[in-house]
Design an enzyme around this catalytic site. Structure first.
Site, short mmCIF file in Angstrom:
data_model
loop_
_atom_site.label_atom_id
_atom_site.label_comp_id
_atom_site.label_asym_id
_atom_site.label_seq_id
_atom_site.Cartn_x
_atom_site.Cartn_y
_atom_site.Cartn_z
N TYR A 92 -15.62 15.61 -15.99
CA TYR A 92 -16.04 14.21 -15.96
C TYR A 92 -17.10 14.01 -14.86
O TYR A 92 -17.01 14.60 -13.78
CB TYR A 92 -14.79 13.35 -15.69
CG TYR A 92 -15.09 11.90 -15.54
CD1 TYR A 92 -15.39 11.11 -16.64
CD2 TYR A 92 -15.08 11.29 -14.28
CE1 TYR A 92 -15.67 9.77 -16.51
CE2 TYR A 92 -15.35 9.96 -14.13
CZ TYR A 92 -15.65 9.19 -15.25
OH TYR A 92 -15.93 7.87 -15.11
N ARG A 150 0.84 -1.20 0.00
CA ARG A 150 0.00 0.00 0.00
C ARG A 150 0.88 1.26 0.00
O ARG A 150 0.50 2.31 -0.50
CB ARG A 150 -0.96 0.01 1.20
CG ARG A 150 -1.76 1.31 1.34
CD ARG A 150 -3.04 1.14 2.17
NE ARG A 150 -2.82 0.40 3.39
CZ ARG A 150 -2.23 0.88 4.50
NH1 ARG A 150 -1.81 2.13 4.54
NH2 ARG A 150 -2.08 0.11 5.56
N LYS A 160 -8.03 4.61 -19.43
CA LYS A 160 -8.34 5.04 -20.78
C LYS A 160 -7.10 4.86 -21.67
O LYS A 160 -6.67 3.74 -21.87
CB LYS A 160 -8.85 6.48 -20.76
CG LYS A 160 -9.89 6.75 -19.63
CD LYS A 160 -11.19 6.01 -19.81
CE LYS A 160 -12.11 6.08 -18.58
NZ LYS A 160 -12.38 7.40 -18.05
N ASP A 170 -6.69 17.44 -15.45
CA ASP A 170 -7.01 16.06 -15.83
C ASP A 170 -6.65 15.93 -17.31
O ASP A 170 -7.30 16.51 -18.18
CB ASP A 170 -8.49 15.79 -15.57
CG ASP A 170 -8.89 14.35 -15.92
OD1 ASP A 170 -8.25 13.74 -16.79
OD2 ASP A 170 -9.87 13.86 -15.33
C1 LIG Z 1 -12.78 7.90 -16.80
C2 LIG Z 1 -12.36 9.25 -16.38
C3 LIG Z 1 -12.09 9.56 -15.04
C4 LIG Z 1 -12.28 8.55 -13.93
O1 LIG Z 1 -11.40 7.48 -14.06
P1 LIG Z 1 -11.68 5.99 -13.50
O2 LIG Z 1 -10.46 5.25 -13.88
O3 LIG Z 1 -12.94 5.50 -14.15
O4 LIG Z 1 -11.87 6.12 -12.02
C5 LIG Z 1 -11.66 10.83 -14.73
N1 LIG Z 1 -11.50 11.78 -15.69
C6 LIG Z 1 -11.76 11.53 -16.98
C7 LIG Z 1 -11.60 12.61 -17.99
C8 LIG Z 1 -12.20 10.26 -17.38
O5 LIG Z 1 -12.47 10.02 -18.67
#
Ligand SMILES: *Cc1c(COP(=O)(O)O)cnc(C)c1O
Length: 401
Positions: free
Chosen positions: A116, A64, A213, A188
């Protein structure tokens, strides 16, 4: 030609994605990083044990707190984003929430409204309950961002490319505003990936990713990452990460590392396929609008040219037939799958008005920039001709029924 008098050139991104994987130096010299699928690490000496607990870069005691496979992923991402250090998390939302709590505790967060869905809920509902006040603004309206930051904000939070409108954030301008007000900029960068944008170079202080992603890229892992411009902030986020517990699992870290090695090549194909679809859809009579930063006339085309090295594989479009046509179209694709997420090898489509955003009434949908007949597309890695044939069939089916 190599000029002897110049400092050695740093390798280009495509080369670094392939070569910047290192997990110490195991005696067997594996070409791929080993998966250290272990929860704990044994010590002969109690002082060594204590030393390994001290910080994020002080060795391994318990997974962790740190793990060699996860540390290799963190080093790779810090390198690609040109950061001082990185932390890997169990999901993108763990990266977003832990990072925001680490830098905004007791403070005020200003964020772009069209972020998001999970992040929106965190900002709108969760953080205020924990004593962090938040304010959502139009990220394109620099005067509104400036005014909101003047209210003693500690953080400005934006996304490089926001969906579904694919608006591109003017990162240099936003970083300037944040810093003038003593706030830090968190970006992000999920939809751009470090191949298309390195926000730290534009003045951001922290970059977060859903590694689920493009970084992972194979629709087979959920993960998150945060990259920091300075060690101190990384340290503060690590201390919260180990207490909140949203750490990455070694196998998940390994899957993201494997994905990273083909990131540059994949982004080229994702972007090219999105471009082919954007051109094809723009020419169809039943499509009223296509949102993709690579199209002339996109509201962010000028910002995209300054901030991005390419337009990404994520696009959306409006169908004239409204809600019914949108729903029928996503149910009529054969090759593409109707699913949330983005950045995998297979093309994915979704109709927000009848799925992810079905609770919103017409006015709320419009305020979120989501049309009744809007369809979101994550362009995959298929041959573009097959994709265009699939979309042509789905649009015909939606028009017929
Ligand atoms: C999918 C996504 C998230 C969240 O990510 P997870 O891996 O599903 O927790 C945050 N920001 C953006 C732009 C995303 O596409």
């Amino acid at each position: 030609m190599v000029d002897d008098h110049e400092a050695p050139q740093r390798s280009r991104l495509a080369t670094r994605t392939v070569h910047n994987v290192s997990v110490g130096a195991p005696a067997e010299r594996p070409a791929a990083p080993p998966i250290y699928q272990t929860s704990t690490f044994a010590f002969a000496d109690a002082d060594d044990f204590t030393a390994a607990l001290a910080g994020p870069d002080d060795g391994f005691a318990y997974s962790r707190l740190g793990n060699p496979t996860t540390a290799a992923l963190e080093r790779s991402c810090a390198d690609l984003e040109d950061g001082a250090g990185a932390l890997a998390f169990a999901s993108g939302m763990a990266a977003v929430s832990t990072t925001l709590m680490a830098v905004a505790a007791g403070g005020h967060v200003v964020a772009q409204r069209d972020c998001y869905g999970g992040t929106y809920h965190l900002l709108d509902r969760v953080l205020p309950r924990l004593g962090i006040s938040t304010q959502l603004v139009d990220g394109d309206d620099l005067a509104a961002v400036d005014a909101a930051l003047a209210g003693d904000a500690s953080v400005l939070y934006v996304e490089t490319i926001a969906n579904p409108t694919m608006r591109v954030a003017d990162l240099p301008a936003l970083a300037g505003l944040a810093h003038r007000h003593g706030a830090r900029l968190i970006v992000d960068n999920t939809v751009a990936s470090p191949i298309l944008c390195r926000p730290l170079a534009h003045g951001a202080d922290i970059v977060v990713h859903s590694a689920t992603k493009y970084l992972g890229g194979h629709s087979d892992v959920v993960g998150g990452l945060a990259v920091f411009a300075d060690d101190e902030t990384q340290r503060a986020a690590w201390e919260l990460l180990i207490d909140l517990g949203g750490c990455a699992d070694p196998l998940a870290s390994w899957l993201v590392l494997r994905g990273l090695r083909t990131l540059e090549l994949r982004l080229q194909r994702h972007s090219a396929n999105a471009g082919a679809l954007a051109d094809f859809l723009s020419a169809r009579p039943e499509v009223t609008r296509v949102y993709w930063p690579g199209l002339d006339g996109h509201p962010s085309a000028e910002v995209a040219a300054r901030v991005l090295d390419g337009p990404s594989g994520f696009l959306s479009f409006d169908l004239a037939g409204g809600r019914e046509a949108g729903r029928r179209a996503v149910e009529s694709v054969r090759l593409a799958a109707q699913a949330p997420s983005l950045g995998g090898p297979e093309t994915l489509v979704s109709h927000p008005a009848s799925t992810t955003h079905r609770q919103l009434d017409d006015a709320a949908l419009a305020a979120a920039g989501i049309g009744q007949g809007m369809i979101r597309v994550s362009a995959g890695l298929e041959h573009p001709d097959d994709l265009m044939a699939d979309f042509a069939g789905a649009l015909d089916a939606a028009a017929d029924s």
